[in-house]
Design a protein around this motif. Sequence first.
Motif, PDB file in Angstrom:
ATOM      1  N   GLU A   8       0.834  -1.192   0.000  1.00 53.57           N
ATOM      2  CA  GLU A   8       0.000   0.000   0.000  1.00 53.57           C
ATOM      3  C   GLU A   8       0.872   1.246   0.000  1.00 53.57           C
ATOM      4  O   GLU A   8       1.822   1.349   0.781  1.00 53.57           O
ATOM      5  N   LEU A   9       0.556   2.159  -0.915  1.00 51.74           N
ATOM      6  CA  LEU A   9       1.269   3.432  -0.956  1.00 51.74           C
ATOM      7  C   LEU A   9       0.294   4.512  -0.511  1.00 51.74           C
ATOM      8  O   LEU A   9      -0.839   4.558  -0.993  1.00 51.74           O
ATOM      9  N   ALA A  10       0.714   5.365   0.407  1.00 47.85           N
ATOM     10  CA  ALA A  10      -0.144   6.451   0.871  1.00 47.85           C
ATOM     11  C   ALA A  10       0.539   7.768   0.558  1.00 47.85           C
ATOM     12  O   ALA A  10       1.525   8.130   1.201  1.00 47.85           O
ATOM     13  N   ALA A  11       0.050   8.448  -0.440  1.00 49.96           N
ATOM     14  CA  ALA A  11       0.556   9.767  -0.852  1.00 49.96           C
ATOM     15  C   ALA A  11       2.072   9.787  -0.948  1.00 49.96           C
ATOM     16  O   ALA A  11       2.750  10.674  -0.443  1.00 49.96           O
ATOM     17  N   SER A  26      -1.166   7.260  -4.418  1.00 52.63           N
ATOM     18  CA  SER A  26      -1.808   6.383  -3.433  1.00 52.63           C
ATOM     19  C   SER A  26      -2.336   5.169  -4.166  1.00 52.63           C
ATOM     20  O   SER A  26      -2.904   5.289  -5.246  1.00 52.63           O
ATOM     21  N   LYS A  28      -3.381   0.702  -3.599  1.00 50.78           N
ATOM     22  CA  LYS A  28      -3.387  -0.493  -2.762  1.00 50.78           C
ATOM     23  C   LYS A  28      -3.371  -1.723  -3.653  1.00 50.78           C
ATOM     24  O   LYS A  28      -4.240  -1.889  -4.507  1.00 50.78           O
ATOM     25  N   GLY A  61       5.198  10.698   2.468  1.00 53.29           N
ATOM     26  CA  GLY A  61       4.202   9.642   2.368  1.00 53.29           C
ATOM     27  C   GLY A  61       4.717   8.352   2.993  1.00 53.29           C
ATOM     28  O   GLY A  61       5.824   8.306   3.540  1.00 53.29           O
ATOM     29  N   ASP A  62       3.875   7.302   2.933  1.00 55.35           N
ATOM     30  CA  ASP A  62       4.217   6.035   3.583  1.00 55.35           C
ATOM     31  C   ASP A  62       4.095   4.866   2.620  1.00 55.35           C
ATOM     32  O   ASP A  62       3.209   4.839   1.772  1.00 55.35           O
ATOM     33  N   VAL A  69       4.761  -0.325   8.162  1.00 51.75           N
ATOM     34  CA  VAL A  69       5.310   0.783   7.395  1.00 51.75           C
ATOM     35  C   VAL A  69       6.799   0.518   7.238  1.00 51.75           C
ATOM     36  O   VAL A  69       7.497   0.301   8.225  1.00 51.75           O
TER      37      VAL A  69
END
Lengths: 329, 292
Positions: A8-11, A26, A28, A61-62, A69
Amino acid sequence: MSEAQTVELAAVTKRYGDALAVDAISLKIPAGKYCCLLGPSGCGKSSTLRMIAGHEDVTDGDIMIGPRVVNDDPPAARGTAMMFQNYALFPHLSVAENVAFSLRMKGVAKEERRERAAHTLELVSMTEFADRTPQQLSGGQQQRVALARALMTDPSVLLLDEPLSALDPFLRVRMRSELRRIQAELGITFIHVTHSQEEAMALADLVVVMNDGQAAPPREIYNAPRTPFVARFIGGHNILEDEGRTITLRADDLSILPDARAAEARRRARVSEIEYRGPDVRVGLETDAGESLTAVMGERTFFESPLREGSEVALGWQPEAAHELSRDG
Amino acid sequence: MTERRPRSFYVLALVFALFLVFLYGPMISVLVLSFQGPEGGLVFPMTGFSTHWFQRLWEGGGQVEIGGALRRSFVLALVVMVLTVTISVLAGLAFRRTFRGATILLYVAIASLIVPSIVVSLGIALEFRLLDDAIKAFGTSAGIDWIQNDFVSALGPFTSGLGAHLTWTLPFGLLIMFAVFNRFDPAYEEAARDLGATPWQTFRHVTLPMIAPFLIGVAVFGFTLSWDELARSSQVMGSQNTLPMQLAAKTTTVTDPEIYALGTATTGGSVLLVLITFTLISLMQRRRAKRG
């Protein structure tokens, strides 16, 4: 083998100095899926992959692999393995030594290393080449070795950076089904970067068109591209303005009407180009309004009433074939 | 129509012939004259053919001591070689990352190639004179006996001499490493890291074996540059001489072909070294290829 993991990439953003390479993506990717990151060169798809692998720092981002993470984890602690574009096989080591490299780094005894390397080489049908050096292998063989080497770390996610671009077209198609087979066999998550829409369509459970961020199964991407950018990049689409909307129309849904049905015409056009492609024929068209459109029709259909360059034709399409686009972001 | 060579062919062939004459002519002359007969002189013609002058050389019959200088030069060249390889590799690795002042540091390192050798040598000698004075002053004030009684100078082959030779070999070594690392694909190191190698393991098992063939080149460079260096040695060896210095001294004092015998012997040594090196390299490559 390890259990597949979600990615999962968040921003996630990547900047090199002032240059923005990846802009807040972002995404998933479900566990055990074959995902293709698709985009033109320079769209940041390789940077994204390298950030997931841990070879590039995340600016913002994460990145999550499974429940963790992993932003600050070194590559080997992420449960990912990467297959490099030029394979990066160590030229001073034999095939078996290349494959066993990760075990040697961990201090595994020689006997066990050989045994496990042999097992993995079997998976990619390279057993008989174990004692060769990489220079003595063809491109396709090198690729299998690189794959075997990456799999030796028991990854839950395999990252492939343009793995087929160095191969000739014939081999590319063969390696495609090979990759698909190995992914199905291992059941782990594959993330594959490519600039070829054909490759992405053929391989992926999930296609992510970079720049735009649309992530969908191949059929959905093809039949319902979200923006003009995606439609243009996927190819085989006509983009036109119709009754105040921007619509896209698959090239094989645009029909050239026989004279009897000319009254139904939505556009009138002149044939500007005819390209024979074997199973079908591509007809380039210029409408009166100056739009460039493409129609693709089956080879037999075309030759039932062949057209010539310069002929005037009437164009039509089924209302349900038109798909409305949102503006480019 | 028959094929005719253009006029440029003959011009270039002449240039090439001149090149060969200047390159190998002197060497062949010395080689031939070193087998001069016992009554022969320093110049042609040959008066017979003998190994007389080699015997004189071997017996140390000449005026100046050769054996000690030869051994000293050899050990010095070995030390210079090892230091050049080690420092060049480390510096090459450092320059792959951009760090503050990298460009300036590079120019500073390369500058010693431009400064005339004899000036470098003089400068180092002057520095060491200052150092000597300081050591003597310290010895006197601290009352250290051996400094007061026995200390002459810090100048010597393995202090100032070593430094002087490194000012010559390091820039070359560094430039070679630049070329090597320019063509080195960092993907190999990333792949190693991806497979769980620590930075040290990556260097030891991937980077070093891959650049090893080039390091042999740097080593040979370091050795031979030191082995036949004269100008930089001239002022900094203290009371001891290296082989090239001994040879230079001989040319002014010796009037017989023993000098040619010495020249032939040392050239033979260099040739032997190069042959051994290339044999080693080709053996390494063959071992690598044999795995297939």
